[in-house]
Design a protein around this motif. Structure first.
Motif, PDB file in Angstrom:
ATOM      1  N   THR A 102       0.826  -1.210   0.000  1.00 35.30           N
ATOM      2  CA  THR A 102       0.000   0.000   0.000  1.00 35.30           C
ATOM      3  C   THR A 102       0.863   1.263   0.000  1.00 35.30           C
ATOM      4  N   THR A 103       1.932   1.237   0.778  1.00 36.95           N
ATOM      5  CA  THR A 103       2.859   2.373   0.794  1.00 36.95           C
ATOM      6  C   THR A 103       3.465   2.589  -0.581  1.00 36.95           C
ATOM      7  N   MET A 123      -1.900  14.343  -1.380  1.00 33.53           N
ATOM      8  CA  MET A 123      -2.779  13.366  -0.749  1.00 33.53           C
ATOM      9  C   MET A 123      -2.177  11.970  -0.811  1.00 33.53           C
ATOM     10  N   PHE A 124      -1.675  11.577  -1.964  1.00 33.97           N
ATOM     11  CA  PHE A 124      -1.063  10.256  -2.095  1.00 33.97           C
ATOM     12  C   PHE A 124       0.158  10.129  -1.186  1.00 33.97           C
ATOM     13  N   ALA A 125       0.955  11.179  -1.116  1.00 25.82           N
ATOM     14  CA  ALA A 125       2.128  11.161  -0.235  1.00 25.82           C
ATOM     15  C   ALA A 125       1.704  11.003   1.224  1.00 25.82           C
ATOM     16  N   ALA A 126       0.651  11.701   1.606  1.00 21.68           N
ATOM     17  CA  ALA A 126       0.150  11.605   2.979  1.00 21.68           C
ATOM     18  C   ALA A 126      -0.360  10.201   3.281  1.00 21.68           C
ATOM     19  N   ILE A 138       2.598   7.821   3.790  1.00 24.26           N
ATOM     20  CA  ILE A 138       3.178   8.011   5.120  1.00 24.26           C
ATOM     21  C   ILE A 138       2.262   7.428   6.193  1.00 24.26           C
ATOM     22  N   ALA A 139       0.951   7.665   6.038  1.00 26.95           N
ATOM     23  CA  ALA A 139      -0.017   7.144   7.004  1.00 26.95           C
ATOM     24  C   ALA A 139       0.027   5.622   7.056  1.00 26.95           C
ATOM     25  N   ASN A 140       0.141   4.982   5.887  1.00 24.55           N
ATOM     26  CA  ASN A 140       0.201   3.521   5.870  1.00 24.55           C
ATOM     27  C   ASN A 140       1.440   3.000   6.595  1.00 24.55           C
ATOM     28  N   GLU A 141       2.567   3.668   6.387  1.00 23.45           N
ATOM     29  CA  GLU A 141       3.785   3.255   7.083  1.00 23.45           C
ATOM     30  C   GLU A 141       3.604   3.354   8.599  1.00 23.45           C
TER      31      GLU A 141
END
Length: 203
Positions: free
Chosen positions: A100-101, A147-150, A153-156
């Motif tokens: 996902t990341t 948004m994709f970058a966030a 990071i959120a998935n990590e």
């Protein structure tokens, strides 16, 4: 093959069905351990192995009915196959979580590269869905890149600090909901930067 139209309900069912089935199967199998070929696999690993052919079957049906698959669908399928295979081969669930990341990070990187070249590659992918002026595409691309970058990071943060149960729930419902809310929040952008030709043809 010429593109054909199918109902939005059927299309959504084919796209979301495998993900929802993955979630349901995980809830039923998460506490089980399965011995296959002399090797023990957790329920998560087994569900991941079952998810890959289910996703491919769903995409094959979409392609058969419509004659088309989006580039995002193809990329997502490649990532799911690759990291799903790594997950089963190494018997380690972290590979599927990292997928996902990588997917969100890849989208952010590609769109960001386009921005550096002063191009909106998002327009190339989605122009048939949303007829926007060039300025509108650039603004939307900048926002979606962030948004994709966030999300990457959120998935990590989620998979490294929270339980597998929490990750599965956020992966299945949280991230898609965040993207849905993101696009709903762009309504003003869509209205302010809609192509005049599209507006004229509708009047």
């Amino acid at each position: 093959m010429a593109e054909k139209q199918i109902s939005q309900g059927l299309k959504s069912a084919l796209e979301l069905g495998p993900v929802l089935l993955f979630f349901v199967a995980y809830l039923r199998m998460r506490d089980q351990v399965y011995t296959i070929g002399g090797t023990e696999y957790s329920g998560f690993i087994v569900v991941t192995a079952l998810f890959v052919p289910l996703l491919l079957a769903s995409m094959a049906i979409v392609w058969k009915l419509t004659g088309k698959l989006s580039r995002m669908q193809v990329l997502t399928a490649v990532m799911v196959i690759f990291f799903g295979a790594l997950t089963v081969w190494f018997n380690d669930e972290k590979f599927f979580k990292i997928k996902t990341t990588i997917v969100y990070g890849f989208f952010a990187a590609i769109l960001g590269l386009g921005l550096l070249l002063r191009k909106s590659w998002l327009e190339y992918v989605m122009e048939d869905m949303m007829p926007l002026e060039p300025e509108g595409w650039m603004i939307l691309t900048k926002r979606l890149t962030a948004m994709f970058a966030a999300l990457a990071i959120a998935n990590e943060i989620v998979w490294r600090t929270m339980s597998t149960d929490t990750w599965v729930k956020i992966e299945t419902f949280g991230f898609p909901a965040a993207l849905f809310v993101f696009f709903m929040a762009q309504t003003g952008l869509f209205q302010n930067h809609a192509k005049e030709e599209a507006s004229d043809s509708e009047s």
